[in-house]
Design an enzyme around this catalytic site. Structure first.
Site, PDB file in Angstrom:
ATOM      1  N   VAL A 119       1.057  30.566  11.835  1.00 58.55           N
ATOM      2  CA  VAL A 119       1.769  29.285  11.806  1.00 58.55           C
ATOM      3  C   VAL A 119       2.862  29.517  10.764  1.00 58.55           C
ATOM      4  O   VAL A 119       2.601  29.485   9.570  1.00 58.55           O
ATOM      5  CB  VAL A 119       0.838  28.115  11.424  1.00 58.55           C
ATOM      6  CG1 VAL A 119       1.629  26.817  11.319  1.00 58.55           C
ATOM      7  CG2 VAL A 119      -0.298  27.979  12.438  1.00 58.55           C
ATOM      8  N   PRO A 120       4.086  29.794  11.218  1.00 58.82           N
ATOM      9  CA  PRO A 120       5.113  30.400  10.363  1.00 58.82           C
ATOM     10  C   PRO A 120       5.758  29.479   9.339  1.00 58.82           C
ATOM     11  O   PRO A 120       6.960  29.191   9.386  1.00 58.82           O
ATOM     12  CB  PRO A 120       6.130  30.901  11.386  1.00 58.82           C
ATOM     13  CG  PRO A 120       6.018  29.928  12.515  1.00 58.82           C
ATOM     14  CD  PRO A 120       4.552  29.584  12.586  1.00 58.82           C
ATOM     15  N   CYS A 121       4.985  29.058   8.360  1.00 61.07           N
ATOM     16  CA  CYS A 121       5.530  28.208   7.299  1.00 61.07           C
ATOM     17  C   CYS A 121       6.573  28.962   6.469  1.00 61.07           C
ATOM     18  O   CYS A 121       7.391  28.328   5.792  1.00 61.07           O
ATOM     19  CB  CYS A 121       4.421  27.650   6.422  1.00 61.07           C
ATOM     20  SG  CYS A 121       3.365  28.886   5.670  1.00 61.07           S
ATOM     21  N   HIS A 122       6.594  30.289   6.561  1.00 62.13           N
ATOM     22  CA  HIS A 122       7.625  31.045   5.839  1.00 62.13           C
ATOM     23  C   HIS A 122       9.019  30.762   6.390  1.00 62.13           C
ATOM     24  O   HIS A 122      10.008  31.010   5.724  1.00 62.13           O
ATOM     25  CB  HIS A 122       7.326  32.560   5.880  1.00 62.13           C
ATOM     26  CG  HIS A 122       7.299  33.154   7.246  1.00 62.13           C
ATOM     27  ND1 HIS A 122       6.175  33.103   8.052  1.00 62.13           N
ATOM     28  CD2 HIS A 122       8.252  33.808   7.953  1.00 62.13           C
ATOM     29  CE1 HIS A 122       6.444  33.713   9.194  1.00 62.13           C
ATOM     30  NE2 HIS A 122       7.692  34.141   9.157  1.00 62.13           N
TER      31      HIS A 122
END
Length: 159
Positions: A119-122
């Protein structure tokens, strides 16, 4: 309750540990001192394989069974974050606007994300393209590496 398993892979940002069971993942952890080890559970094994492919630049998204969030609103916000494409970024405010939420709610979702990279919170940045915080690995240093990695394999220029 189901039987839990874990596996660890070595990556350029340090060990990445995946926890879960046969049918579902419950967390991904970046960093630590664990040595690589295989997993027996199907979902965990699949996650490790997909992450290895992602780190090799051959995969841009994931198809994995994540532990559900307790609310439908949280599920909607997670889906919106997953919807930020590989090599793209949005600010907390932009993602909040797209979801009818607040930047604070997006920040809380990112800080509590049990599935970094998957889950690409970056890909969520502070105003003006600043990195902001990152809860995985070495914080902003890890976030910067992840964004640079995606830039390298997508051909895009990130903020």
């Amino acid at each position: 309750m189901y039987a839990r398993d874990h596996g660890v892979i070595a990556t350029p940002i340090g060990p990445v540990r995946v926890d879960g069971g046969e049918d579902m993942l419950v967390s991904v952890t970046i960093g630590g001192a664990e040595s690589p080890c295989p997993a027996g559970a199907t979902a965990v094994r699949s996650a490790l394989e997909q992450l290895e492919s992602w780190f090799a630049g051959a995969r841009h998204d994931f198809d994995l069974p994540l532990e559900p969030l307790p609310t439908s609103r949280g599920t909607e916000l997670r889906a919106a974050m997953i919807g930020i494409g590989y090599g793209e970024t949005l600010s907390y405010g932009e993602l909040a606007h797209r979801t009818g939420s607040s930047a604070r709610a997006i920040g809380q979702l990112c800080s509590r994300n049990p599935f970094p990279i998957l889950v690409p919170c970056h890909r969520v940045l502070a105003d003006g393209g600043r990195l902001g915080n990152y809860s995985g690995g070495d914080g902003p240093k890890t976030k910067s590496w992840l964004l640079d990695h995606e830039r390298r394999y997508s051909g895009r220029t990130l903020l």
